[in-house]
Design an enzyme around this catalytic site. Structure first.
Site, PDB file in Angstrom:
ATOM      1  N   SER A 112     -36.750 -66.464 -44.413  1.00  0.00           N
ATOM      2  CA  SER A 112     -38.188 -66.604 -44.686  1.00  0.00           C
ATOM      3  C   SER A 112     -38.657 -68.011 -44.368  1.00  0.00           C
ATOM      4  O   SER A 112     -39.692 -68.194 -43.736  1.00  0.00           O
ATOM      5  CB  SER A 112     -38.494 -66.339 -46.159  1.00  0.00           C
ATOM      6  OG  SER A 112     -38.133 -65.049 -46.527  1.00  0.00           O
ATOM      7  N   HIS A 133     -38.482 -63.257 -37.813  1.00  0.00           N
ATOM      8  CA  HIS A 133     -38.997 -63.152 -39.178  1.00  0.00           C
ATOM      9  C   HIS A 133     -39.819 -61.882 -39.322  1.00  0.00           C
ATOM     10  O   HIS A 133     -40.940 -61.774 -38.829  1.00  0.00           O
ATOM     11  CB  HIS A 133     -39.850 -64.390 -39.514  1.00  0.00           C
ATOM     12  CG  HIS A 133     -40.429 -64.351 -40.879  1.00  0.00           C
ATOM     13  ND1 HIS A 133     -41.762 -64.511 -41.142  1.00  0.00           N
ATOM     14  CD2 HIS A 133     -39.833 -64.137 -42.088  1.00  0.00           C
ATOM     15  CE1 HIS A 133     -41.968 -64.398 -42.448  1.00  0.00           C
ATOM     16  NE2 HIS A 133     -40.823 -64.177 -43.038  1.00  0.00           N
ATOM     17  N   GLU A 145     -42.003 -62.342 -36.167  1.00  0.00           N
ATOM     18  CA  GLU A 145     -42.128 -63.642 -35.514  1.00  0.00           C
ATOM     19  C   GLU A 145     -40.785 -63.986 -34.866  1.00  0.00           C
ATOM     20  O   GLU A 145     -39.743 -63.935 -35.528  1.00  0.00           O
ATOM     21  CB  GLU A 145     -42.539 -64.698 -36.541  1.00  0.00           C
ATOM     22  CG  GLU A 145     -43.963 -64.473 -37.045  1.00  0.00           C
ATOM     23  CD  GLU A 145     -44.317 -65.348 -38.236  1.00  0.00           C
ATOM     24  OE1 GLU A 145     -45.043 -66.327 -38.042  1.00  0.00           O
ATOM     25  OE2 GLU A 145     -43.879 -65.035 -39.352  1.00  0.00           O
ATOM     26  N   ASN A 184     -46.790 -67.405 -42.411  1.00  0.00           N
ATOM     27  CA  ASN A 184     -46.792 -67.978 -43.756  1.00  0.00           C
ATOM     28  C   ASN A 184     -47.561 -69.289 -43.835  1.00  0.00           C
ATOM     29  O   ASN A 184     -48.051 -69.658 -44.908  1.00  0.00           O
ATOM     30  CB  ASN A 184     -45.360 -68.148 -44.275  1.00  0.00           C
ATOM     31  CG  ASN A 184     -44.906 -66.892 -44.997  1.00  0.00           C
ATOM     32  OD1 ASN A 184     -45.717 -66.233 -45.657  1.00  0.00           O
ATOM     33  ND2 ASN A 184     -43.636 -66.540 -44.866  1.00  0.00           N
TER      34      ASN A 184
HETATM   35  N1  NAD Z   1     -38.126 -59.864 -49.219  1.00  0.00           N
HETATM   36  C1  NAD Z   1     -39.027 -60.235 -48.326  1.00  0.00           C
HETATM   37  O1  NAD Z   1     -40.238 -59.938 -48.440  1.00  0.00           O
HETATM   38  C2  NAD Z   1     -38.589 -60.999 -47.096  1.00  0.00           C
HETATM   39  C3  NAD Z   1     -39.468 -61.090 -46.008  1.00  0.00           C
HETATM   40  C4  NAD Z   1     -39.026 -61.758 -44.848  1.00  0.00           C
HETATM   41  C5  NAD Z   1     -37.782 -62.357 -44.834  1.00  0.00           C
HETATM   42  N2  NAD Z   1     -36.955 -62.272 -45.934  1.00  0.00           N
HETATM   43  C6  NAD Z   1     -35.616 -62.893 -45.847  1.00  0.00           C
HETATM   44  O2  NAD Z   1     -34.666 -61.881 -45.542  1.00  0.00           O
HETATM   45  C7  NAD Z   1     -33.398 -62.217 -46.124  1.00  0.00           C
HETATM   46  C8  NAD Z   1     -32.948 -61.090 -47.043  1.00  0.00           C
HETATM   47  O3  NAD Z   1     -33.921 -60.913 -48.046  1.00  0.00           O
HETATM   48  P1  NAD Z   1     -33.980 -59.585 -48.943  1.00  0.00           P
HETATM   49  O4  NAD Z   1     -35.310 -59.621 -49.634  1.00  0.00           O
HETATM   50  O5  NAD Z   1     -33.580 -58.404 -48.124  1.00  0.00           O
HETATM   51  O6  NAD Z   1     -32.826 -59.914 -50.015  1.00  0.00           O
HETATM   52  P2  NAD Z   1     -31.901 -58.876 -50.835  1.00  0.00           P
HETATM   53  O7  NAD Z   1     -31.390 -59.648 -51.991  1.00  0.00           O
HETATM   54  O8  NAD Z   1     -32.641 -57.603 -51.076  1.00  0.00           O
HETATM   55  O9  NAD Z   1     -30.712 -58.556 -49.818  1.00  0.00           O
HETATM   56  C9  NAD Z   1     -29.750 -59.499 -49.451  1.00  0.00           C
HETATM   57  C10 NAD Z   1     -28.451 -58.758 -49.223  1.00  0.00           C
HETATM   58  O10 NAD Z   1     -27.488 -59.674 -48.679  1.00  0.00           O
HETATM   59  C11 NAD Z   1     -26.236 -59.277 -49.209  1.00  0.00           C
HETATM   60  N3  NAD Z   1     -25.261 -60.363 -49.023  1.00  0.00           N
HETATM   61  C12 NAD Z   1     -25.121 -61.492 -49.744  1.00  0.00           C
HETATM   62  N4  NAD Z   1     -24.095 -62.219 -49.248  1.00  0.00           N
HETATM   63  C13 NAD Z   1     -23.602 -61.537 -48.179  1.00  0.00           C
HETATM   64  C14 NAD Z   1     -22.538 -61.757 -47.268  1.00  0.00           C
HETATM   65  N5  NAD Z   1     -21.791 -62.858 -47.339  1.00  0.00           N
HETATM   66  N6  NAD Z   1     -22.306 -60.834 -46.303  1.00  0.00           N
HETATM   67  C15 NAD Z   1     -23.057 -59.710 -46.229  1.00  0.00           C
HETATM   68  N7  NAD Z   1     -24.060 -59.442 -47.086  1.00  0.00           N
HETATM   69  C16 NAD Z   1     -24.335 -60.351 -48.039  1.00  0.00           C
HETATM   70  C17 NAD Z   1     -26.541 -58.930 -50.655  1.00  0.00           C
HETATM   71  O11 NAD Z   1     -25.509 -58.160 -51.245  1.00  0.00           O
HETATM   72  C18 NAD Z   1     -27.845 -58.158 -50.494  1.00  0.00           C
HETATM   73  O12 NAD Z   1     -27.620 -56.766 -50.315  1.00  0.00           O
HETATM   74  C19 NAD Z   1     -33.599 -63.560 -46.844  1.00  0.00           C
HETATM   75  O13 NAD Z   1     -33.245 -64.607 -45.985  1.00  0.00           O
HETATM   76  C20 NAD Z   1     -35.105 -63.546 -47.119  1.00  0.00           C
HETATM   77  O14 NAD Z   1     -35.614 -64.840 -47.305  1.00  0.00           O
HETATM   78  C21 NAD Z   1     -37.326 -61.593 -47.051  1.00  0.00           C
END
Ligand code: NAD
Length: 296
Positions: A112, A133, A145, A184
């Site tokens: 993010s 992104h 993005e 953002n």
């Molecule tokens: N949630 C949003 O709205 C959003 C939007 C854009 C970008 N993001 C970004 O996307 C990424 C994921 O966010 P999310 O909301 O899906 O989080 P989430 O917590 O729902 O999912 C993250 C996943 O990563 C897994 N994980 C952790 N360590 C790991 C490893 N070593 N190997 C494999 N898997 C591993 C976790 O078990 C979990 O299932 C982050 O970088 C976040 O900033 C999130």
């Protein structure tokens, strides 16, 4: 990249949705997660989403869940990482991934806010690394993005743009790896002023949201800010800026009012602001709106 082999690292909120989009576009997708429960439920969550959206449920058959990272990425043409927002974790993962993929495999992070440059700096092949992104939910919000670093090759940008466009997304090329990318930066410029209006007692929070929804919010789906500036004229835009810009919030850091809300544990829905019914209604209204936009 037609019928590409795509590996998605992380099967959380974003990862399973990204896998779904690529699977529906006909790609061969592997997904991995270090947390067994998230990996085990990834395919059923994708199937449920597809059903809910009225999409072809058989697309879930294009997704294979793999517990082993090396196995998940080994044949990949394209790898996208969506694990926790943690720089050392992402750096460690990409170093490991690089050991198992071909030299021309594209490596993307869905961070993010972490600079792509910081995540990718330790790689041997930094020209094949970039940011992508996505926005939540990945299967309903069109924008992705595509973030270039100083090392990313133009060919990698072009292939990534095409891959997302062909999967029905709206890719936007971000030519410099700046904090907040494009979406953002714009969104939080608005949020800063929204918070400031409440802080100054000019109106309450409900009024801010009502003003946005009842005015330019209505126009935004068809009229971006710069189209709007063309429509009214750059001369009028300049005149407005001469009066308004000196008056709006331009403090460089987060507002003291926001900091106090957090210090007082007034965290919105997380601290039970709004009844469970109100919270559910807002979430349902958002999903229903996003689905109606998709169907247009
Ligand atoms: N949630 C949003 O709205 C959003 C939007 C854009 C970008 N993001 C970004 O996307 C990424 C994921 O966010 P999310 O909301 O899906 O989080 P989430 O917590 O729902 O999912 C993250 C996943 O990563 C897994 N994980 C952790 N360590 C790991 C490893 N070593 N190997 C494999 N898997 C591993 C976790 O078990 C979990 O299932 C982050 O970088 C976040 O900033 C999130």
């Amino acid at each position: 990249m037609h019928n590409a082999k795509i590996a998605v690292i992380g099967a959380g909120l974003m990862g399973h949705g990204i896998a779904q989009v690529f699977a529906l576009a006909g790609h061969d997708v592997t997904i991995t997660d270090s947390f067994a429960q998230n990996l085990d439920t990834a395919k059923s969550r994708i199937a449920a989403n597809l059903r809910d959206l009225g999409e072809d449920e058989s697309a879930v058959e294009n997704v294979r869940a793999r517990a082993d990272l090396a196995e998940a990425v080994r044949d990949a043409d394209y790898v996208v990482e969506a694990v926790l927002e943690d720089l050392p974790l992402k750096q460690k993962l990409f170093a490991e991934i690089e050991r198992h993929v071909r030299p021309d495999t594209i490596l993307a992070s869905n961070t993010s806010v972490i600079p792509i440059t910081a995540i990718m700096q330790g790689l041997a092949g930094r020209e094949r690394a970039l940011g992508t992104h996505w926005w939540n939910p990945p299967f309903l919000v069109p924008l992705v993005e595509v973030i270039e670093t100083e090392w990313t090759s133009p060919e990698v940008i072009a292939r990534t743009m095409k891959l997302h466009e062909a999967a029905g997304k709206t890719p936007a090329h971000v030519k410099k790896d700046v904090p907040g990318f494009i979406g953002n930066r714009l969104q939080h410029a608005l949020w800063r002023e929204a918070i400031s209006l409440v802080e100054q007692g000019i109106c309450d929070a409900e009024t801010v949201d009502s003003v946005v929804k009842a005015s330019f919010g209505r126009r935004l789906p068809v009229l971006g800010p710069l189209e709007n500036a063309d429509l009214v004229g750059t001369d009028l835009t300049l005149a407005i800026h001469n009066t308004v810009l000196p008056a709006i919030d331009s403090r460089p850091g987060p507002s003291p009012y926001l900091q106090k809300l957090v210090a007082d544990k007034k965290l919105g829905f997380k601290s039970d602001e709004g009844s469970p019914d109100e919270q559910a209604a807002l979430r349902a209204a958002l999903m229903s709106h996003l689905k109606s936009m998709r169907d247009r």
